[in-house]
Design a protein around this motif. Structure first.
Motif, mmCIF file in Angstrom:
data_model
loop_
_atom_site.group_PDB
_atom_site.id
_atom_site.type_symbol
_atom_site.label_atom_id
_atom_site.label_comp_id
_atom_site.label_asym_id
_atom_site.label_seq_id
_atom_site.Cartn_x
_atom_site.Cartn_y
_atom_site.Cartn_z
ATOM 1 N N GLY A 138 0.809 -1.210 0.000
ATOM 2 C CA GLY A 138 0.000 0.000 0.000
ATOM 3 C C GLY A 138 0.846 1.265 0.000
ATOM 4 O O GLY A 138 0.417 2.309 0.497
ATOM 5 N N LEU A 139 2.023 1.180 -0.587
ATOM 6 C CA LEU A 139 2.964 2.300 -0.513
ATOM 7 C C LEU A 139 2.461 3.545 -1.228
ATOM 8 O O LEU A 139 2.848 4.664 -0.867
ATOM 9 N N ASP A 140 1.624 3.365 -2.237
ATOM 10 C CA ASP A 140 1.111 4.516 -2.983
ATOM 11 C C ASP A 140 -0.264 4.960 -2.491
ATOM 12 O O ASP A 140 -0.981 5.682 -3.167
ATOM 13 N N THR A 141 -0.625 4.503 -1.274
ATOM 14 C CA THR A 141 -1.878 4.940 -0.658
ATOM 15 C C THR A 141 -1.559 5.810 0.558
ATOM 16 O O THR A 141 -0.396 5.976 0.933
ATOM 17 N N LYS A 142 -2.603 6.347 1.197
ATOM 18 C CA LYS A 142 -2.392 7.176 2.384
ATOM 19 C C LYS A 142 -2.280 6.347 3.661
ATOM 20 O O LYS A 142 -2.037 6.895 4.739
ATOM 21 N N THR A 143 -2.443 5.024 3.528
ATOM 22 C CA THR A 143 -2.319 4.150 4.698
ATOM 23 C C THR A 143 -1.457 2.940 4.363
ATOM 24 O O THR A 143 -1.945 1.807 4.311
ATOM 25 N N PRO A 144 -0.166 3.135 4.106
ATOM 26 C CA PRO A 144 0.715 1.994 3.850
ATOM 27 C C PRO A 144 0.788 1.098 5.089
ATOM 28 O O PRO A 144 0.568 1.564 6.217
ATOM 29 N N THR A 145 1.096 -0.166 4.849
ATOM 30 C CA THR A 145 1.029 -1.155 5.925
ATOM 31 C C THR A 145 2.330 -1.934 6.018
ATOM 32 O O THR A 145 2.931 -2.291 5.004
ATOM 33 N N VAL A 146 2.737 -2.196 7.254
ATOM 34 C CA VAL A 146 3.858 -3.102 7.515
ATOM 35 C C VAL A 146 3.276 -4.356 8.158
ATOM 36 O O VAL A 146 2.615 -4.276 9.199
ATOM 37 N N ARG A 147 3.508 -5.506 7.531
ATOM 38 C CA ARG A 147 3.051 -6.785 8.099
ATOM 39 C C ARG A 147 4.265 -7.579 8.570
ATOM 40 O O ARG A 147 5.296 -7.609 7.906
ATOM 41 N N PHE A 148 4.121 -8.235 9.714
ATOM 42 C CA PHE A 148 5.229 -8.997 10.273
ATOM 43 C C PHE A 148 4.698 -9.959 11.330
ATOM 44 O O PHE A 148 3.534 -9.888 11.739
#
Length: 392
Positions: A130-140
């Motif tokens: 979601g890097l090109d959105t306003k809510t990018p996400t980190v999953r881990f």
């Protein structure tokens, strides 16, 4: 989980950024795939530019550095069996701090944990989207539990081999890279350094560097083949070659070698250093040969620009500094690349050098050490160029 800035990587870039953001009142979470023990014991170069050490002090993070670090007011260049001193204090009125990168990391980790802010070690299965959105996400995954960290921005501070840079779509980044035909065989020795300041030596057998971590611990390097087998370098041979290249065979203080390893020399830059809401910093975006002592300092410079831009975004609703992040950082990065290339080319023997090249190299050193203007240029680059906060 929700935060304003998700920081991937707890090296100098990620940890220092976390403190800058916390100071500005910006929420952030730091995640790291390695253990705390690993990152605190991973020995790396340790020369801090004057501005880097000044900022650590201003942020209340420099107390142990000032107790245990070594302030150097110059360096020594050795060639043709003679030692030449470059006096930074006389030339530019500044110096550098010799303080191991792992020691800086220890201080930054402890300060973050003391603040109670989130710092998660030994995470796995890290991915960003979601890097090109306003809510990018980190999953881990952390402690066996799958986690999702929703952010406003992601700071990719996870190093050259991290996951953030490869997450940028193909074709966005342009890569500039040079691999040098030699490496450094580095040792950490329980031996009193033979000099109070660093010695860079250009010898017929190749480059050598005398550095230190404390008055009792020496950090020394030899130019070698990048694929060198450490089995070919028993301790006795290492000391013999160090003595030859650094002291004309006259005898350096020796002691037990505690660590040894070979590091490949590389120059690397990607442009731009951002995509959407992902901002790269430190080794994730660039690598320099250690000859110029710029690696950790560039990481600090990157995140200072990033933190300033994020502060403008949250405090004033401005995104112009975020848009200019890459351009501002890259101006400094390319100057540091130029200086690191200059120092590397000046001090090392290249396999394909002719007799003409060798004589020219020695003439370069002779000119440098005989010209105040040339020494001043070296000094102002070594102690650190001023930060450039805005485009001219």
């Amino acid at each position: 989980m929700r935060t304003q800035v998700g920081i991937v990587g707890a090296g100098p870039a990620g940890l220092f950024l976390s403190h800058l953001l916390q100071r500005a009142g910006i929420d952030c979470v730091v995640i790291e795939t390695r253990s705390r023990k690993y990152i605190e014991e991973r020995v790396r170069a340790g020369v801090l530019e004057q501005e880097s050490s000044d900022v650590l002090r201003q942020m209340g993070l420099g107390a142990r550095m000032d107790r245990e670090g070594l302030i150097h007011h110059g360096i020594n260049l050795r060639f043709n069996e003679r030692l030449h001193h470059i006096d930074f204090q006389d030339l530019v009125g500044k110096g550098v701090m010799v303080y191991g990168q792992h020691e800086v990391v220890k201080d930054l980790v402890q300060a973050r944990l003391d603040s109670g802010a989130p710092l998660l070690f030994e995470v796995s299965d890290v991915a960003v989207d979601g890097l090109d959105t306003k809510t990018p996400t980190v999953r881990f995954t952390h402690q066996g539990q799958a986690q999702e960290l929703v952010c406003d921005f992601i700071a990719g501070c996870d190093g050259f081999h991290g996951i953030c840079r490869p997450a940028i779509p193909e074709g966005v980044l342009k890569t500039y890279e040079r691999t040098y035909p030699f490496g450094w065989l580095g040792i950490l020795a329980q031996a009193q350094p033979a000099s109070e300041e660093l010695i860079y030596s250009n010898h017929d057998n190749g480059f050598a560097l005398l550095s230190m971590r404390s008055p009792e611990l020496g950090r020394l390097y030899l130019q070698c083949d990048p694929e060198e087998d450490l089995a070919n370098w028993p301790d006795a041979r290492i000391w013999e070659e160090l003595n030859l290249r650094l002291a004309g065979g006259k005898g350096l203080p020796e002691g037990p070698i505690l660590q040894k390893g070979v590091t490949q020399m590389r120059s690397f830059v990607v442009e731009p250093m951002q995509y959407g809401r992902l901002l790269l910093a430190g080794d994730a975006a660039h690598i320099v040969p250690p000859t110029g002592a710029k690696g950790m300092n560039l990481a600090f410079a990157d995140v200072r620009v990033m933190a300033r831009a994020l502060d403008a975004f949250y405090r004033d609703g401005r995104d112009d500094q975020l848009a200019a992040y890459s351009e501002v950082c890259l101006r400094r990065i390319w100057k540091a690349q130029r200086f690191s290339w200059f120092m590397t080319s000046l001090m090392h023997r290249f396999p394909d050098d002719s007799a003409f090249d060798r004589r020219r190299q020695l003439a370069d050193l002779d000119y440098l050490t005989g010209s105040r203007a040339a020494m001043t240029s070296l000094a102002e680059n070594y102690v650190g160029l001023p930060m450039e906060w805005a485009l001219s």
